[in-house]
Each structure stands twice: as C-alpha cells, then as structure tokens.
Design a protein around this motif. Structure first.
Motif, PDB file in Angstrom:
ATOM      1  N   PHE A  99       0.203 -23.629   4.441  1.00 21.29           N
ATOM      2  CA  PHE A  99      -0.156 -22.558   5.390  1.00 21.29           C
ATOM      3  C   PHE A  99      -1.651 -22.298   5.262  1.00 21.29           C
ATOM      4  O   PHE A  99      -2.272 -22.638   4.254  1.00 21.29           O
ATOM      5  CB  PHE A  99       0.640 -21.280   5.097  1.00 21.29           C
ATOM      6  N   GLY A 114       0.830  -1.205   0.000  1.00 20.87           N
ATOM      7  CA  GLY A 114       0.000   0.000   0.000  1.00 20.87           C
ATOM      8  C   GLY A 114       0.862   1.251   0.000  1.00 20.87           C
ATOM      9  O   GLY A 114       0.473   2.293  -0.536  1.00 20.87           O
ATOM     10  N   HIS A 128      -5.425 -16.157  18.452  1.00 21.24           N
ATOM     11  CA  HIS A 128      -5.214 -17.159  17.397  1.00 21.24           C
ATOM     12  C   HIS A 128      -4.093 -18.110  17.806  1.00 21.24           C
ATOM     13  O   HIS A 128      -4.174 -19.324  17.599  1.00 21.24           O
ATOM     14  CB  HIS A 128      -4.874 -16.461  16.068  1.00 21.24           C
ATOM     15  N   GLY A 186      -0.363  -5.761  -3.184  1.00 22.67           N
ATOM     16  CA  GLY A 186      -1.535  -5.107  -3.788  1.00 22.67           C
ATOM     17  C   GLY A 186      -1.133  -4.264  -4.983  1.00 22.67           C
ATOM     18  O   GLY A 186      -1.688  -4.372  -6.076  1.00 22.67           O
ATOM     19  N   TRP A 208      -4.784 -19.286   6.132  1.00 20.93           N
ATOM     20  CA  TRP A 208      -5.190 -17.962   6.628  1.00 20.93           C
ATOM     21  C   TRP A 208      -6.194 -18.204   7.756  1.00 20.93           C
ATOM     22  O   TRP A 208      -7.260 -18.774   7.520  1.00 20.93           O
ATOM     23  CB  TRP A 208      -5.843 -17.184   5.486  1.00 20.93           C
ATOM     24  N   ASP A 241       0.910 -14.766  -5.585  1.00 21.52           N
ATOM     25  CA  ASP A 241       0.010 -14.507  -4.457  1.00 21.52           C
ATOM     26  C   ASP A 241       0.811 -13.947  -3.280  1.00 21.52           C
ATOM     27  O   ASP A 241       1.846 -14.472  -2.892  1.00 21.52           O
ATOM     28  CB  ASP A 241      -0.656 -15.822  -4.027  1.00 21.52           C
ATOM     29  N   VAL A 242       0.265 -12.881  -2.714  1.00 23.27           N
ATOM     30  CA  VAL A 242       1.035 -12.137  -1.691  1.00 23.27           C
ATOM     31  C   VAL A 242       1.309 -12.984  -0.456  1.00 23.27           C
ATOM     32  O   VAL A 242       2.399 -12.998   0.083  1.00 23.27           O
ATOM     33  CB  VAL A 242       0.265 -10.832  -1.321  1.00 23.27           C
ATOM     34  N   MET A 243       0.345 -13.763  -0.047  1.00 27.03           N
ATOM     35  CA  MET A 243       0.537 -14.510   1.201  1.00 27.03           C
ATOM     36  C   MET A 243       1.583 -15.599   1.006  1.00 27.03           C
ATOM     37  O   MET A 243       2.457 -15.803   1.835  1.00 27.03           O
ATOM     38  CB  MET A 243      -0.813 -15.115   1.619  1.00 27.03           C
ATOM     39  N   THR A 244       1.518 -16.265  -0.154  1.00 27.10           N
ATOM     40  CA  THR A 244       2.513 -17.325  -0.419  1.00 27.10           C
ATOM     41  C   THR A 244       3.909 -16.708  -0.374  1.00 27.10           C
ATOM     42  O   THR A 244       4.822 -17.270   0.236  1.00 27.10           O
ATOM     43  CB  THR A 244       2.255 -17.916  -1.833  1.00 27.10           C
ATOM     44  N   TYR A 288      -0.911  -4.893  -8.877  1.00 26.90           N
ATOM     45  CA  TYR A 288      -2.023  -4.758  -9.845  1.00 26.90           C
ATOM     46  C   TYR A 288      -2.057  -3.325 -10.366  1.00 26.90           C
ATOM     47  O   TYR A 288      -2.114  -3.055 -11.557  1.00 26.90           O
ATOM     48  CB  TYR A 288      -3.337  -5.108  -9.124  1.00 26.90           C
ATOM     49  N   GLY A 330      -7.746 -12.244  10.288  1.00 28.06           N
ATOM     50  CA  GLY A 330      -7.188 -10.989   9.774  1.00 28.06           C
ATOM     51  C   GLY A 330      -7.971  -9.844  10.389  1.00 28.06           C
ATOM     52  O   GLY A 330      -8.930 -10.071  11.137  1.00 28.06           O
ATOM     53  N   SER A 331      -7.565  -8.668  10.104  1.00 33.55           N
ATOM     54  CA  SER A 331      -8.296  -7.511  10.632  1.00 33.55           C
ATOM     55  C   SER A 331      -8.074  -6.343   9.684  1.00 33.55           C
ATOM     56  O   SER A 331      -7.023  -6.227   9.031  1.00 33.55           O
ATOM     57  CB  SER A 331      -7.739  -7.158  12.029  1.00 33.55           C
ATOM     58  N   SER A 332      -9.105  -5.509   9.647  1.00 32.11           N
ATOM     59  CA  SER A 332      -8.977  -4.348   8.740  1.00 32.11           C
ATOM     60  C   SER A 332      -8.271  -3.207   9.481  1.00 32.11           C
ATOM     61  O   SER A 332      -8.041  -2.140   8.914  1.00 32.11           O
ATOM     62  CB  SER A 332     -10.383  -3.894   8.326  1.00 32.11           C
ATOM     63  N   SER A 343      -1.234  -2.714   5.042  1.00 33.65           N
ATOM     64  CA  SER A 343      -2.383  -1.804   5.167  1.00 33.65           C
ATOM     65  C   SER A 343      -3.422  -2.477   6.068  1.00 33.65           C
ATOM     66  O   SER A 343      -3.986  -1.844   6.951  1.00 33.65           O
ATOM     67  CB  SER A 343      -2.973  -1.536   3.785  1.00 33.65           C
ATOM     68  N   GLY A 344      -3.657  -3.791   5.831  1.00 38.58           N
ATOM     69  CA  GLY A 344      -4.550  -4.576   6.706  1.00 38.58           C
ATOM     70  C   GLY A 344      -3.705  -5.631   7.409  1.00 38.58           C
ATOM     71  O   GLY A 344      -2.475  -5.665   7.244  1.00 38.58           O
TER      72      GLY A 344
END
Lengths: 773, 773
Positions: free
Chosen positions: A209, A43, A310, A125, A211, A146-149, A128, A214-216, A196-197
């Motif tokens: 792995f 971000g 968690h 993000g 997910w 993919d960002v998480m991977t 894109y 998460g939280s905004s 950002s999140g």
C-alpha cells in the motif's frame, strides 16, 4: 450492545472516567479464555481486540455399532445423538471512548486468567500516550504496530470476510443504506481514513500500500473547532447539534454571491461558495446547531473532493471511508457522498464500512497473530455478539443513542474451513444471494419481522424441549428470547444494522442467538425420529418407483422431491401441521402439492432434457432431514446415478432448523447403501460423494462455499446444479445465474410469500434453466 | 499609494464608511478624462477600473528646412526641438475595502466630466448587491460580466504585459520573492482564485477555460471563522494576528500522535496531523494569535493540496494563485508553496501574482473594451502611478501597513506599438534581461539605491534647467523629487514592490516619474547641442579613418565606438566631467579608455572574423546621442556597409537620459547622408534602415521589442547583433544568449560596477560571441 451505567462527564480526554460499571458477560466477553490482545487508541476512541477460544455445545451423531441384528434396528433410532463440547476461535472487538480506558484495563486485568500471552499489539496515536498505563495494568509488553498497516490489514479482512460490509449511503432514498455484495477481487482500492486527521492510502495487494495524500482537516478539526465555537465538548453531541442545524445561515452560498446559479461555471445556486462566509460581515450571533452543521459540511466536502481527485489520479472507482469521524452518521456520509458524486460526475463511488471503527484493532490483532496465518481461514460475523451499525441518526431513540456513544462490539467466529465462490457462478462480482432486500422492501420487512416475532414462542418451546434433562434450559431459553427479541427491535429501528436485512440474516441471527445460549441443535431429536421413520419407508418407495414406466417415474421422482420438501419445520404452516398430526406422511404431503401447471413450471423442458445424454455430474444442495432427504432426494440421486451421472450431495456443515447436516447425511447414506445396491456401489466407486457446504444456515450463499466442495465441483466438471427448498432456492438464489444447467425447486409453505409470488400456500416452484449461449 | 485619512471603524461590511477623504490627484487620477468604467466588487474588496486619455508633453525634433545655405548651418542646432501635447491611453485600477464604496462613488460622480460612457462593466459577487447603488450614483447602467471570465482575461493580460508579474515565494531565502520572466507561451495554466471561496480553473487559450474544481474553504472561511474565534472583525488584523501565532499549540502534529515522525508513511514529526486537534481535549484557552495561525495553515494547506492534485490531473506544472486571500501575505504564500511542494514532490510550482487583486477588474474592463481590441496592443506598467506589491508583512512599518490596507493602485500605459521577442533569442522562455537581481544581491542593492538617491539633486536641476521658460518647472521638479524619493524608500523597505529590483527598473521608474511631472526629455537641449558639435566633426573623423590601413582602421573604429560610449550623462563619473569641462572631446575620451588587453577582450576573434565573409545584416542597438551615435556608431556602420553588410540601426522610441531617440537618429542620418555618399546610397537603397526599439529605457529587454523591428530582423536575416553601452550591454543582456554572432561593448563609467566586474573606472568590455553549433 450492552447497557451500562456510563455516568461521569467524560468531558476531558485526559481525566479518566472510573465511574463505569461493566456487566462481565456483556462487554468484555469470554475474557477468561482470552489469548492474544491488540489495542488501537485513536485521538478519541479506544478499540480493544482479543482472541478467545469459545466452548460451546455441538450436537454429534454416531451410528450404533451393531452387526446383523436387523430386528432390533426396527424400533431403534438410526443413530445416536450426543452433545459434545467444542472449542472454536472467536475474535472480539470492543470500542469505547478513551475516557473509560483505565476502568476497562482494570476490568480486563481482574478477569484475565490465561497468563500465556506476554505481549499486546498496540496501534493508533494513543498507543504512545497510554503505553505505560497499559503495561502497568495488564502487565503485558506493548508491541507497537504501524497504524496504517493495521488499518489496511483490518480493511482487507472485513472486505473479504463480512459479506455486507461496504455500503453506499443515499440520504433521501429508502433504504438509506445500499449494501454491496463482496467483490471477489477487492484490490486495488482507495482507503480514506478519517480519524483526527485524514490519510488517503492506495491499497494494491494484501501487503502493498502507498500513502498518496492526507489532510489535517479531519475528525479532530470538527471536534476541536466545534468545541471552540459551540462550547460543546463531546464529539457525539457536536454531531447531534449539526444534525439539527441550517448551514446556509452561516455559509455564503453561490446564490448569495451571484444572486442565483452561476451559469458559465455550471454551479447551482445552493452550492456553498464560502464556508462561514457570512460570519465575517454579519452582525448577529449564530446558533450552535448552524455552526456545527457548517463545520461538518466544510470538512466532509473537503475530504470528498480530495478523495475523488486521488481516486481519479490513480484511476480507481471505489473509495472506502473509515475512521471515527464517520461512525454511520447520516449527515457526514451524505455530504461525503454528495461531494464525491459532484466532483467525479458520478464516476467514483463513495463506500462506507459497517465496522469502520475497528479496522485498526483488527489489523493490529492480525499482525500479532500472523504466525497462526489468520488469512488462510474464513471468518463469519457472530450476529449475537455484534452490536451492529448504530447510526446515531437523530431519529434514534435516546436509549440507543446513549448506548451508541458508549460501547460497540463486533465478534467474528473462525469458520473451520475457508469459504470460496462456487466456480459455476456466471459473474461472481454481480452475484447477490438474497432475492428480497428487506432494507429496501418495507412491506416485506414488516411482514417478516412480525412473522419471526410470532414464531419466537415456538422456537423457545422447541429449544427447552430439546434438552429435557438440562436444569437451566428454561432460563437459557428466556435469555435467548430476550436477546433475539432485542435484535428484532434493533432491526425494526435500524434495518441496516447488520447490513442488508434479509430473511437469511433473520434466520442466521436466530441460529447465532440459539448457539449463544447453548441450544446448538434444537431439532436434533425430531430429525433423529423422522430419519428413522423415513429410512423404514425407503425400500417401499424405491420399489414403487422402479415399477413405474420411465416417463411416469421421472414425474414421480420430482413429485417425491417436492413432497419431501414440504417437511420443513421452519415453515410456519408446516410446523403447525406436524405439531398436530405426527403421522402426516409422505403420501399426504404429495396430495397437498399444487396440481400442474405449477406456479413456475419448466418440467416439460426438464423432461425433454432427460431424454438427452446424461449429465456428467450433478451438484445437489439438500434441504430438510427425514422424508425430504431420504424419500425425496435419495431416490432422485439414485435415478441420476442409474443414468450414469455422478452426484455430489452437499449438506449443511452445522445444524439449522431441521435441515440435514453433513454428518447426518453420512449415516443416512450408509443405511440406504445397506438397502440399495445402486447407492452402495456409487458410494464405493466414489460416483456419489457427500460433502459439506461450509454453511450453517437454512439459506445458501453461493459465494461462501466450502473450499473442498468447490474443488470437487471443478474436478468432476459438474454440469447440473440442483437447489432444493424455500430457503436455498427462493429466499436465496431464485435469480442466481449459473454457467451450467440448474434446477431450483421448492414448495411455498408460507401463504404471504406464495401470494407475493402470485401463487397460494403449497404452490410449487420448478425452475429449470439453461445458460444462454 | 496615496495617504488618506481612512478613519472610521469600517468594521461591518454593510454599513458604509463615509468619513474618508480622497486627495483628487492621488487616488482616482485623471477622472476628468475617464472613458470606460468597470468595477469588481468581491466579498470584501472593491476594484474599480477605468480608461483615461492622458495628456502629456512629448519632446519633438524637426530639422530646419533651409536649402543650400551651408554657412548658417555651421552654428545653428541640427534640428528644432518642440514640446507637444500628446494623448496616450492609460488604464487605472484602484482597490479598496467595500466599506468605502459609497464615498468613492460620490467622488467619481463629482469629478466625472465625460458623459459619453453609458455603461459600467460590473463583476464579482458584490456587483449584484451594489447594483442599484452604482446605477443611482454614477447614472451608468450596470452591465454584469461573469466573474470567472473576467478573472481569466485579467490574468492573461497581466501575464502577457507585466514582465515581473508572477513570482515564486521562498520564505526563508533572501529575497523571499523570486520573479519569473514572462513565459512567451502562457497557456495552458491553472488559475486558483481564492476569494471568499476557491475556484480552480484550467485556462487553455485566450477564450477557452474550464472550471475543474473549487472549495468552500477560502478567504471567507478564514475571515468568518477567524472573526468567530478571535472576535477580530478586520481581515488584515486577522492576518496580522496569525503572523504572530504558534499553530502547534492548537494543532495536533504527527509527533503528538505518533511520538515522532511516522516512518512507514514517511511523514515528518512536525507535519500537522489534525488542525485544531488539540482544542477538543485540552482544557486551557488558546490565544487569538495561535488560533488565527492554525486557521491560516489549515486553509492554505488545503488549497495547496487541491491545486496540486488538479494540476497533476491535467498535467500542468504552473499554478497561479490569485484572489484577496493572498494579498502578498508571507504566511499565506509560504504555506501554500509548502503544501504544493509537499504534495507534488516538487513537480508543480506555486506562483503568485503581483497584481492578483486586480484580475477581475482588468478582465471586466477588457471585456467592455473588446471592440477596441485591447489585446492587439502592448501595455507597460507606469511605476509612477502604481502602488507596487505592498506585502503587509509584520516587519512593515505601521505607516505602510495602514496604507496597504486602504488604497492600492495600478496604472498601465498603452504602448503605441505591440512588443514581441527578438527572433534571434536562443531560448526565449529562459531569457532574463537583467544581469544583477538587486532583490537578491543586498550589497549591490544598497549601493545602487544610494547612488540613485545621491544623483537625484542632479536630475532635479537638469529637469528645471531643461525648461527655463516654464513658470512651474521648479515646483514640478520638487514633486518629482518627492515622488521618486518615496519610491526609493518603498524599494529600500520592499525591494520586490515592483517585481525584481534592477538597475533597469530604478532607471525606468525615474523616467516614469519625470514624465509624470511633465519633464518628458530633460536632456533634449544637451542632446541637440552635442549632436550639433559631433556632426561638425564627422567629416574629419571619417577622413582620418579612411586614411588608415584596414587592420588599423578596424581597431580605430572599435575604439571610436568605445570612446563615443563614454559620453553618457547617465553615468555618474562622466556627467561630473561633462558638467565641469564642456570641451571634453572625443580624443580626450579615447585617451581615457583602458589600454588593451581590455577587461573583457575578444577583439582578436572579432578581427579574425572580419577577415571572413561579410555579415548579411547587422542589427545595432545604439546608446547615447551626440559623439556616441555620430562619431562612434555611424563610422562603424559605414564600414559594415562598405563590406556589403546591411545595417538595421535601432534607437529608443522615447527619450531616456541622453540616449538617442529614433526621431533624432532620422535627422542625424539625413545630415550625415548629406556629408557621406556611402551612408547616402545605403539609405536610398534601404541597405541602412533606421528603426525604433519600442523602448524608452536606457536598458534593453530583448523580449519586448517593436514588432516592426522583429519583422525586419527576420526579413533581412540579421546574423550579427551589436549591443552598445553600459545600460543595454552590461546592466542588461550581458549574459543574453543569441542564435547568431553578437558584439557587446561598453565602457564601465561606474567605479563600483567596474570593481565588481574586476576592473577599474573606464574599463572596457568588448565581448564578441559566436553561438555554439
């Protein structure tokens, strides 16, 4: 960290700041040899990764091929030294604010030579949003990952390959940063990435792995709400405001609501009951600093509690926090740590990563390089090229803080051979190589930093002298001085910049900086000469030893080892003597030794042990070249061989100070074999094996050893480990616990250290340990 | 909800608004008889609780004491009616913004008569801040109660005593509110109280609870940050802004970051990735509405996730949300519900409480009243005195919304006898008394609301006629009309105001309003006359029945029960006939009945059953007075007694329409015993027992029955339950599943309902059910 004129408001994310100047050799280094590319655009921050092949000079040794002519050999050096170009692989990671993306892409395009690469791995993000800009500028096809991977692959990579990667943050204690040694088994763990999140991921294996939450309410919230409340647009300025604020002016505390602590619920009075709780009913304005601080507490506390819940739900006790929101900021790390401790009652540990910002880029790069199977290699941080943890703490000088917000760099060199644990370590997870943590011990830190600053002139002279016929040696040496001097100042300011500060990391940083400016082995000539002299004395020494009675010989052998170890150019006192008196010989060294009883003296137990059955196999870690290896170690090896013990002699893979390297040891062994049948037959029958440690440091990390060495140790059932020298046996491994007998011996050639250990200059450490039943 | 001129900005919390006028009989009611006091002062709202003894008129019946003179009895009414004053206990709870606290305290001081009370229980944060003000104004010592203990005691109280207390909120479905029947075992549960801050408490028993977590991001944060961002100071206005905002203008969604959904992590595109994520980099201003909405989502989502994690950690599936932040606001409830469903994958249920604001005050009061052991009693909500769930949803008319923000009231009447489950219920947790949920069934709602509006004139006339010698009967009747009319309009607007809307709740609200204006039993004279007439016909009816053959008699008995049930002044069609033709007799009623086969007709199975062994004991719930009880029920009871079945005849504790009350049934039974040996001996030998149901409603909730009745049912091993009448067997219990045989019979005296059930006016329901093996 490179200085650059980052001017321009850089305020709005979308309008790009083209006013930045990029010194080519400082930020996007070695672009001309850049191969694979990966980019992670978050971000607010962009992280670029690429792989380059680095040419650098390596000192090589080769024995002369002359048969039979003994005489000439007398005055000839034992081997030929040559300097060769070698290519090694290096990973570059650069982090900068999105505002500079276009300027950077232009810069890369101009310097990009290799057109082989067709694709650029992209994640995050922004990948894109900036896809077309990247493809247009670099004319590379964007391959989205993919960002998480990527985050997770990146996290696995740093946890496995960077020893002092993870740290616990303790606000009020000194040092604030307590680095964790690498846990051999990093899985499973919880990764909380705060960009950002917030994403909370349970990582179970390299590829598995999940997910979990998460939280905004993440970095974007701090930045967004912060900007709205304080009209401050820059993320770092917001953090800076926060570090000067008082949240209790804005937040409703438990004592504001209940007049004090809340007994029944066990909530202390200064806990925050309601973030911004005072701003609804209060009439006065709030300061920017107070609002920013309250916002920071609100977000960090929340993330801490979520992570802790968690972690408990998945019965995990280690939570790693990553993402640009942290960025080494003390206030953020402290609040998250406080929150995790509070909610888990101390059962869950909050860990931060030195290179948290790079995880995505590293992961994207590894994904792209999958066919080269990067995971099979070990990687080591190149301290010279990395900018180190730049905590933008308020105490930081303005210059550092300006730079910290602009460009951050990380360089990782691919090591030729994968590194593993020494199988003989008693408990790998708890093994800590370094004896003294200089981030912790302020007094020691002050001494050693000054000591390295004062030694710098000598090293520069040594470097220039080692390349008499090179035109630019002096200029390069000055660049070396400047770079290493800056590192030392950074470490004075931020002792934790490269993880736990130790004598080892100071030494290794110096080696990296020497390599950086093409001084691969400043002591190559000195070692060549000393090896020559020592080889000539070898037969005499062996004869005098053989003439002794058994018991007398054992003491003489040990004294020989110790005296040999005096010849350490790295040690301040000795290098001064050697400089002044080139004929400072073996015998003089022995006389310099401390008389028994030594400072640490378990010689009688060792002697008693020698009366017992021979060891199956001894693993010996050698220290210095010349007299040390030839007149100290080899006679000792010879005795072991005669007792029927096999010997694995491990020497450095790469040069460090005047330590013997593996390639030098091969030639020295060959020459000794020529003079001694015992060594000759042992080499032939592979009862004596010469291996490389995988290390290029004067110290020794037993958790990062060459895979081959570890295999051999297992195969030959090594039951004795001998560690020689101040670097390997005192600065590191002094407290190392092994599963077999061990012998740690060194002469303390540093007065300050000797005093620290309760001895004097040239005191002797002779520590023989037997593992508890 | 009382109208009052709440003027004044009431903006700042600290400056108190004295401009408010309080109509004495509308808000702080019955203060002159107020005893115990409790006050809960939160960050923004004050909740006052007190206990008062309410004097109200109760219709009493007493048989004339005249021995032997049969003749006079002929034309004399069977018993004497008298109106007596009775004292019952009532709890009052009033909620208002802190700004009105001083005006309210003054008002109470002026109206406080009883000086017995020395102490006022106080809880909530504000109790500390306003301690001196309270003590000075009320001259009562403030006795501080722990806020969490009060919250939990209050929560246990409402969950146990208010049937439709908890509800699930489903934004897009109609109705939005889905009320839960009371779970007999309310423990353990998780209570999430969202006041200025958030407290998460695990409640395990009446006295054992544990603070498991909390968050500083609560109502105070919404109010505080909202005020800072939008310059709007009033909490409700902020919520109102939020309800008109678009959060996606301010928040960074997953699709903004990843261009769409995030496949690998399974995150949909319109999930919020970063709250306020757009405001850092965007240049344009944001609207107040959008910022308020984004703030609301941020806070609700966060609380939802925390609650869900704690619920999973303690393996609880029900989470109750309380605290002023909710206050029935659709947007808040929807976001919290969404968040809980999202994070628990539907395994955890978010429940809200109709009276969430009052928990602290109720708990404080109960703590203070502990020596009276309030928990041993059952309590019922007095619909007439309670303001009902006033969801300040945007659709609400301005008048309602203004009131909703000012004063909310809840009144609970202490019932004389504790209420429990009928032991014969197959599965208490899933038992739902009401057949049709009018909050759900819009068509039915429209019909019944209009039906009750149209019947109002009749009821007013009836009420006035029932007290011919009272001077102010007409005036009180008009007040009754106005109050009930307002209730019906509130229910048109907010069907869920008092929980699930049903015919039962409409009937009970009307009874409460009648009681409110001292019309305890408008049908007392009608019942007296009808009982007299029926008693005189009893011997003839019994003789004609005894003359029939067994099989014929069984049908006649059933027809008698059904015909008797036609005499229901509550049913629209019947009351019109009875009004016009006073001689509408038993025989005429039989002829009106539907011929077999009836709409629901399991008579043959019932007949078959009668050929089997007699039931051990039959529990019969009687309906109307007069012909129904005397010529329908008693002959049927007599037949059962003759078969050797014991009978428990249960009648209402208090009057409702022309239903027979327990006290009337005692006199009727006594007079019948005088005419019939079978009934006489059964009464003597306690094979016939007359009990009260604990209810004063024309309908029947089998989960709130008199403890004595339940004990008797268990003691006598009742194996047949007979439920008679439209209210008890059709509007309620039509689908009730019992663990023994049951007989549900009624004549449908409402054309609309008959049609709904597929029949016509006077269709017959004769439902005999045998529990599955």
């Amino acid at each position: 960290m490179a200085e650059c004129g980052a001017s321009g408001s850089g305020s709005s994310g979308d309008s790009l700041d083209k006013s930045i100047t990029l010194p080519p050799d400082e930020i996007f280094r070695n672009l001309e040899n850049a191969k694979r590319f990966a980019i992670d655009i978050g971000g607010s921050l962009t992280k670029l990764a690429y792989y380059s092949t680095v040419q650098h000079k390596v000192a090589k040794v080769r024995s002369f091929d002359h048969s039979g002519k003994d005489t000439e050999r007398e005055h000839e050096p034992p081997y030929e030294i040559s300097v060769q170009e070698e290519i090694t692989a290096r990973l570059h990671f650069i982090k900068f604010e999105n505002t500079y993306i276009e300027a950077c892409l232009d810069f890369i395009k101009d310097h990009l030579v290799n057109t082989e690469t067709k694709v650029i791995q992209a994640t995050g993000g922004g990948a894109y949003k900036f896809k077309d800009l990247i493809e247009e500028k670099l004319r590379l096809k964007v391959d989205k990952e993919d960002v998480m991977t990527c985050l997770i692959k990146g996290c696995n990579f740093v946890l496995k390959n960077i020893p002092h990667e993870a740290f616990v943050y303790q606000k009020d204690s000194d040092p604030e940063f307590r680095f964790q040694t690498n846990h051999p088994h990093i899985f499973p763990y919880l990764l909380v990435n705060i960009g950002s999140g917030v994403s909370i991921v349970k990582v179970e294996t390299e590829d598995r792995f999940e997910w979990v939450g998460g939280s905004s309410i993440g970095g974007g919230t701090f930045w967004g709400l912060g900007a709205l409340l304080t009209k401050t647009k820059k993320f770092d300025e917001l953090l800076h405001l926060a570090s000067r604020g008082q949240h209790s002016n804005v937040d409703m505390l438990v004592r504001d609501v209940y007049g004090g602590a809340h007994q029944t619920l066990g909530l202390s009075g200064n806990l925050i009951a309601s973030s911004f709780g005072k701003s609804a009913t209060a009439d006065q304005e709030f300061s920017k600093e107070d609002m920013a601080k309250s916002l920071l507490h609100m977000i960090s506390n929340d993330i801490g509690q979520l992570a802790c819940l968690h972690a408990r739900l998945h019965s995990l006790d280690r939570v790693y926090f990553g993402g640009f929101f942290i960025r080494g900021h003390p206030v953020t790390m402290r609040t998250i740590t406080y929150s995790i401790n509070f909610f888990s009652k101390g059962e869950v540990q909050a860990l931060f990563l030195r290179h948290e910002g790079y995880l995505g880029a590293i992961g994207a790069f590894l994904k792209g390089a999958e066919q080269d199977n990067p995971n099979q290699y070990s990687w080591g941080e190149n301290y010279a090229g990395s900018s180190g943890l730049m905590s933008a703490s308020p105490e930081l000088g303005p210059a550092q803080r300006a730079r910290s917000g602009t460009f951050d760099l990380l360089e990782m060199d691919r090591l030729e051979r994968p590194l593993v644990d020494l199988p003989l370590l008693l408990d790998p997870p708890s093994y800590v190589p370094d004896t003294v943590d200089l981030t912790d011990d302020a007094l020691a830190r002050k001494y050693w930093l000054t000591c390295f600053e004062e030694a710098l002139d000598g090293v520069v002279k040594r470097a220039v002298a080692s390349q008499p016929d090179s035109v630019d040696a002096a200029e390069r040496a000055e660049k070396f001085r400047q770079k290493y001097w800056n590192k030392l100042q950074t470490l004075r300011q931020q002792p934790f910049a490269y993880g736990t500060l130790t004598v080892r990391s100071l030494l290794d940083t110096r080696e990296h900086c020497l390599n950086e400016f093409n001084f691969p082995d400043p002591y190559s000539k000195v070692k060549q000469r000393e090896n020559g002299v020592a080889l000539r004395c070898f037969p005499g020494v062996v004869r005098s030893l053989d003439a002794l009675g058994w018991e007398e010989r054992q003491l003489a052998l040990v004294k020989g080892l110790l005296a040999g170890n005096v010849f350490d150019w790295g040690a301040k006192a000795v290098s001064a003597v050697l400089e002044s008196d080139p004929y400072f010989g073996f015998e003089e060294a022995k006389r310099k030794l401390q008389e028994r009883p030594w400072l640490v003296d378990s010689y009688s137990e060792w002697l008693q042990r020698l009366k017992g059955p021979p060891h199956k196999c001894a693993l010996i870690f050698a220290d210095n070249s010349g007299i040390d290896i030839i007149l100290g170690v080899f006679p000792f090896v010879r005795e072991l061989l005669l007792r029927g013990t096999e010997v694995i002699l491990a020497c450095n893979s790469g040069p460090a100070l005047n330590d013997v390297t593996h390639s030098e040891s091969l030639i020295v062994a060959e020459r000794i074999a020529g003079m001694d049948p015992v060594v000759h037959s042992a080499l032939q029958e592979e009862r004596l094996l010469l291996v490389q440690t995988g290390s290029s440091s004067p110290c020794l990390d037993l958790s990062r050893l060459d895979k081959g060495l570890a295999a051999l140790v297992r195969e030959r059932g090594a039951d004795l480990v001998v560690i020689e020298g101040m670097g390997r046996a005192v600065h590191t491994n002094y407290h190392a616990a092994l599963r077999c007998e061990s012998l740690k011996l060194a002469v303390i050639k540093n007065a300050w250290l000797a005093e620290r250990l309760g001895g004097r200059l040239f005191s002797v450490i002779f520590k023989y340990e037997v593992p508890a039943e």
